[in-house]
Write an enzyme that holds these catalytic residues in place. Structure first.
Site, short mmCIF file in Angstrom:
data_model
loop_
_atom_site.label_atom_id
_atom_site.label_comp_id
_atom_site.label_asym_id
_atom_site.label_seq_id
_atom_site.Cartn_x
_atom_site.Cartn_y
_atom_site.Cartn_z
N HIS A 203 0.84 -1.20 0.00
CA HIS A 203 0.00 0.00 0.00
C HIS A 203 0.88 1.25 0.00
CE1 HIS A 203 -3.60 2.37 1.59
NE2 HIS A 203 -2.58 3.19 1.83
N GLU A 204 1.83 1.31 0.92
CA GLU A 204 2.71 2.47 1.01
C GLU A 204 3.65 2.56 -0.20
OE1 GLU A 204 1.90 4.55 3.06
OE2 GLU A 204 0.77 3.38 4.51
N HIS B 199 1.87 4.26 -3.07
CA HIS B 199 1.90 5.72 -2.94
C HIS B 199 3.23 6.27 -3.42
CE1 HIS B 199 -1.87 6.34 -0.91
NE2 HIS B 199 -1.54 5.66 0.17
#
Length: 265
Positions: free
Chosen positions: A58-59, A62
């Site tokens: 997820h990170e 980004h």
């Protein structure tokens, strides 16, 4: 060290992430083969490690999207190594979401990689960077539920089926929560570039409390029921029945007595 060598180092997968991935693989194999003496403990380790892997991805999503959007500093900050300890708030990004899974069985959104917004040009790029994280949770949920909506459950051991159902539940809850247009969550980052300066100034004083307000609202019975009904509806649309998700959560909580109909050995 040359610039090219430095950049390769910045993108090298962290041994920490590889270790977590190895735990996920080994415990997933133990759940599938019924090798573990305690199926519940194996499910707990498999789901927890897989959940941490999804948080890292997820990170990473980004950061990777920000890199392509113009923020070339994300590599030097360690965000492209998938190392969970490289994030701006390691406690919020990994430890707190894991604790919420253990205590409440909900996929709490994590935070955060620090993106230098001034390096990003264009509102669409800003929105896409914010959307990239929860879209990873959506993809993870689709992968976890694939055996269900493809009708390919024949031969899949019950314990592994239950674990996948519970893991999918965590991904769906994380995606829904993250997409809420509330300050502190990725959903607000998606819409913020399109808001007027006046509206953003009005919201700014409340921004630090948005995340906590959402968590508090989940304790309101009507909001809680609406939220989990929506989650269950999405899971059922993906072929995951409520019994599998429930049994997955019960096996995950191996320190509690597992209901008889969820017993797998």
């Amino acid at each position: 060290m040359s610039t090219a060598t430095a950049r390769r180092h910045e993108r090298r997968i962290s041994p920490v992430f590889l270790a977590i991935l190895a735990v996920m693989a080994v415990t997933g194999w133990a759940v599938w083969t019924d090798f573990a003496a305690s199926p519940g403990l194996a499910v707990f380790l498999f789901v927890t490690s897989a959940w941490i892997v999804s948080l890292c991805l997820h990170e990473y999503a980004h950061a990777r999207t920000a890199l392509h959007g113009g923020d070339i500093t994300v590599g030097a900050k360690g965000y492209l190594t998938l190392n969970p300890f490289a994030y701006t708030h390691a406690v919020l990004s990994v430890i707190l979401p894991v604790l919420f899974v253990i205590m409440g069985g909900i996929g709490l959104p994590g935070g955060a990689v620090f993106i230098e917004q001034g390096r990003i040009r264009g509102r669409w790029k800003h929105s896409l960077i914010s959307a990239a994280g929860p879209l990873t949770n959506v993809l993870f949920a689709v992968v976890c539920t694939a055996p269900f909506w493809l009708g390919a459950l024949d031969g899949v051991p019950l314990a592994f089926r239950f674990a996948l159902a519970f893991l999918a539940f965590l991904q769906v809850t994380a995606a829904i929560l993250n997409f809420l247009p509330v300050p502190g969550l990725d959903g607000y980052g998606v819409v913020e570039p399109w808001l007027s300066y006046r509206i953003k100034r009005q919201i700014e004083p409340y921004a630090p409390y948005g995340f906590f307000i959402v968590i508090a609202l989940l304790f309101v019975p009507a909001v809680n029921a609406f939220f989990f009904d929506a989650v269950d509806g999405l899971l059922q649309a993906l072929g995951v029945d409520g019994a599998s998700r429930y049994c997955g959560s019960q096996l995950f909580r191996f320190w509690e007595e597992t209901p008889e109909f969820c017993q797998v050995s």
